[in-house]
Motif scaffolding. Structure first.
Motif, PDB file in Angstrom:
ATOM      1  N   LYS A   1      45.841  32.286  49.487  1.00 47.00           N
ATOM      2  CA  LYS A   1      45.389  31.604  50.687  1.00 47.00           C
ATOM      3  C   LYS A   1      45.001  31.075  50.836  1.00 47.00           C
ATOM      4  O   LYS A   1      44.835  29.230  51.520  1.00 47.00           O
ATOM      5  N   ALA A   2      43.824  31.466  51.374  1.00 44.38           N
ATOM      6  CA  ALA A   2      41.950  31.177  51.628  1.00 44.38           C
ATOM      7  C   ALA A   2      42.002  30.052  51.331  1.00 44.38           C
ATOM      8  O   ALA A   2      41.584  28.611  51.985  1.00 44.38           O
ATOM      9  N   VAL A   3      41.614  30.081  49.694  1.00 43.44           N
ATOM     10  CA  VAL A   3      40.956  29.195  48.901  1.00 43.44           C
ATOM     11  C   VAL A   3      42.189  27.915  48.911  1.00 43.44           C
ATOM     12  O   VAL A   3      41.311  26.742  48.416  1.00 43.44           O
TER      13      VAL A   3
ATOM     14  N   GLN B   1      46.477  30.712  39.524  1.00 39.34           N
ATOM     15  CA  GLN B   1      46.224  30.972  37.574  1.00 39.34           C
ATOM     16  C   GLN B   1      44.690  29.703  36.914  1.00 39.34           C
ATOM     17  O   GLN B   1      44.585  29.937  36.280  1.00 39.34           O
ATOM     18  N   ARG B   2      44.683  28.488  38.285  1.00 40.60           N
ATOM     19  CA  ARG B   2      43.925  27.942  37.526  1.00 40.60           C
ATOM     20  C   ARG B   2      41.992  28.550  37.746  1.00 40.60           C
ATOM     21  O   ARG B   2      41.798  28.475  36.544  1.00 40.60           O
ATOM     22  N   VAL B   3      41.989  29.222  38.300  1.00 38.86           N
ATOM     23  CA  VAL B   3      40.483  30.164  38.239  1.00 38.86           C
ATOM     24  C   VAL B   3      40.542  31.287  37.342  1.00 38.86           C
ATOM     25  O   VAL B   3      39.840  31.721  37.055  1.00 38.86           O
ATOM     26  N   MET B   4      42.216  32.265  37.734  1.00 41.36           N
ATOM     27  CA  MET B   4      42.274  33.724  37.042  1.00 41.36           C
ATOM     28  C   MET B   4      42.195  33.118  35.023  1.00 41.36           C
ATOM     29  O   MET B   4      41.493  33.648  34.158  1.00 41.36           O
TER      30      MET B   4
ATOM     31  N   ALA C   1      32.004  27.930  44.687  1.00 41.47           N
ATOM     32  CA  ALA C   1      32.171  29.478  46.605  1.00 41.47           C
ATOM     33  C   ALA C   1      33.071  29.885  45.702  1.00 41.47           C
ATOM     34  O   ALA C   1      33.569  30.696  46.890  1.00 41.47           O
ATOM     35  N   ILE C   2      34.622  29.386  44.935  1.00 44.80           N
ATOM     36  CA  ILE C   2      35.777  30.210  45.043  1.00 44.80           C
ATOM     37  C   ILE C   2      35.406  31.265  44.393  1.00 44.80           C
ATOM     38  O   ILE C   2      35.812  32.706  44.924  1.00 44.80           O
TER      39      ILE C   2
ATOM     40  N   GLU D   1      32.759  33.507  46.685  1.00 47.53           N
ATOM     41  CA  GLU D   1      33.358  34.464  47.368  1.00 47.53           C
ATOM     42  C   GLU D   1      34.236  35.380  46.873  1.00 47.53           C
ATOM     43  O   GLU D   1      34.111  36.477  46.935  1.00 47.53           O
ATOM     44  N   ALA D   2      34.930  35.603  45.562  1.00 45.82           N
ATOM     45  CA  ALA D   2      35.511  36.677  45.100  1.00 45.82           C
ATOM     46  C   ALA D   2      34.573  37.757  44.660  1.00 45.82           C
ATOM     47  O   ALA D   2      34.801  39.247  45.136  1.00 45.82           O
ATOM     48  N   LEU D   3      33.070  37.383  44.098  1.00 46.92           N
ATOM     49  CA  LEU D   3      32.620  38.361  43.811  1.00 46.92           C
ATOM     50  C   LEU D   3      31.711  39.144  45.247  1.00 46.92           C
ATOM     51  O   LEU D   3      31.569  40.550  44.822  1.00 46.92           O
ATOM     52  N   HIS D   4      32.235  38.733  46.289  1.00 41.27           N
ATOM     53  CA  HIS D   4      31.718  39.567  47.421  1.00 41.27           C
ATOM     54  C   HIS D   4      32.688  39.994  48.054  1.00 41.27           C
ATOM     55  O   HIS D   4      32.237  40.328  49.453  1.00 41.27           O
TER      56      HIS D   4
END
Length: 338
Positions: free
Chosen positions: A223-225, A287-290, A323-324, A327-330
């Motif tokens: 929702k945030a990204v 979906q796109r990022v995954m 950046a997405i 951020e997911a990694l951290h």
């Protein structure tokens, strides 16, 4: 890898010779932007001082609109007579994407014959990327400005000449008359390429990123990204490794046509029942990022992004997939379920 060399002026002469037997495509200005077009005059080619074409080279193999079948009383396949083509001047990220798309489209049991024929008839010659843009991140996804994946040959610009690295037999035949590069030339080239690579972003930890994204699936992270996303689809249309398409019957043209589509469009996943498993931009962004950083890893143990940076450069609201991922990694996703 042994290398040959050619001067810039002699390269144009060699390309002019190729034109006599082959269709040669190269980056040229089309009045609006750089695009791969058939070379009629070698002086029109843009080989220096450019980052990349706006549309990726995949469009030469998977056109934005392509007739698959025609209807003239009966429905029959469109016969394709693929002449051998030389695609000259791709950047490594685009050639790498072609190899990824081969995994998706050249299946032993159900091959995409339209893609397969075009790929078989093409010689792909890349230009090493001496000056990557700040939006480029090929090294972060396992590539390099001088990656040879998907290429038949790679040229590296060194002053007023190019070093030529032939990878396939098709390319060896094209460059067979060139002189061998001596040890000092190849050593200087290796040193130069290493210097360019060291200034690029570090590698995303593939499995850690995969695991972080999988852990984020049911959280408010998406929702945030996705908050500023317009759903315009420019990120997917300009992506060299995206391959979503729709097939429609054009009654006026009497053709069955394949057109590019996008998982970022609401109607892409809309079912005939009216149900949509990705009803909002939240699910579509996820979906796109995954797909790029998790599902491809599950399938072939590689990330499905080649770091060309087009989605970063051309997004109208400045969404940055790097950046997405960072951020997911951290972020700590434990306990963040919706």
């Amino acid at each position: 890898m042994p290398a040959k060399w050619i001067s810039k002026s002699d390269l144009k002469k060699l390309l002019a010779q190729w034109q006599k037997k082959h269709l040669v495509y190269a980056p040229m200005h089309n009045g609006h932007e750089l695009a791969f077009q058939v070379v009629k005059d070698v002086e029109d080619m843009v080989l220096d001082g450019f980052l990349n074409t706006r549309y990726p080279a995949k469009s030469l193999f998977l056109p934005q609109s392509e007739a698959l079948m025609k209807f003239d009383g009966i429905l029959h396949s469109v016969e394709t007579d693929e002449k051998e083509k030389i695609i000259f001047g791709l950047r490594a990220c685009d050639a790498h994407a072609l190899r990824l798309l081969d995994h998706a489209l050249v299946d032993e049991q159900n091959p995409d014959e339209y893609w397969e024929k075009k790929r078989a008839a093409a010689v792909v010659i890349t230009l090493g990327c001496n000056s990557p843009d700040e939006t480029c991140f090929c090294t972060a996804v396992g590539g390099s400005p001088f990656n040879t994946a998907g290429s038949d040959a790679m040229l590296v610009e060194m002053g007023e000449e190019y070093l030529v690295y032939s990878i396939s037999k098709k390319a060896e035949a094209l460059f067979q008359d060139l002189p061998q590069a001596d040890g000092s030339k190849t050593q200087n080239a290796r040193k130069f390429m290493k210097g360019v690579e060291t200034r690029m972003p570090g590698l995303f930890p593939k499995q850690e990123l995969h695991d972080a994204l999988m852990a984020s699936f049911e959280t408010d992270f998406w929702k945030a990204v996705s908050q500023s996303c317009l759903g315009c689809g420019v990120c997917t249309f300009l992506c060299p490794s995206c391959f979503c398409f729709d097939i429609v019957d054009e009654t006026v043209r009497r053709e069955r046509v394949r057109n590019w589509d996008s998982c970022m469009f609401r109607k892409y996943s809309l079912e005939a029942s009216g149900h949509n498993p990705r009803p909002t931009k939240i699910e579509r962004t996820r979906q796109r990022v995954m797909h790029k950083f998790a599902y491809w890893v599950d399938l072939i143990d590689e990330m499905g992004c080649t770091g060309c940076g087009r989605c970063v450069r051309y997004c109208p609201v400045n969404i940055d997939i790097r950046a997405i991922a960072t951020e997911a990694l951290h972020r700590e996703f434990e306990g963040m379920k919706k």
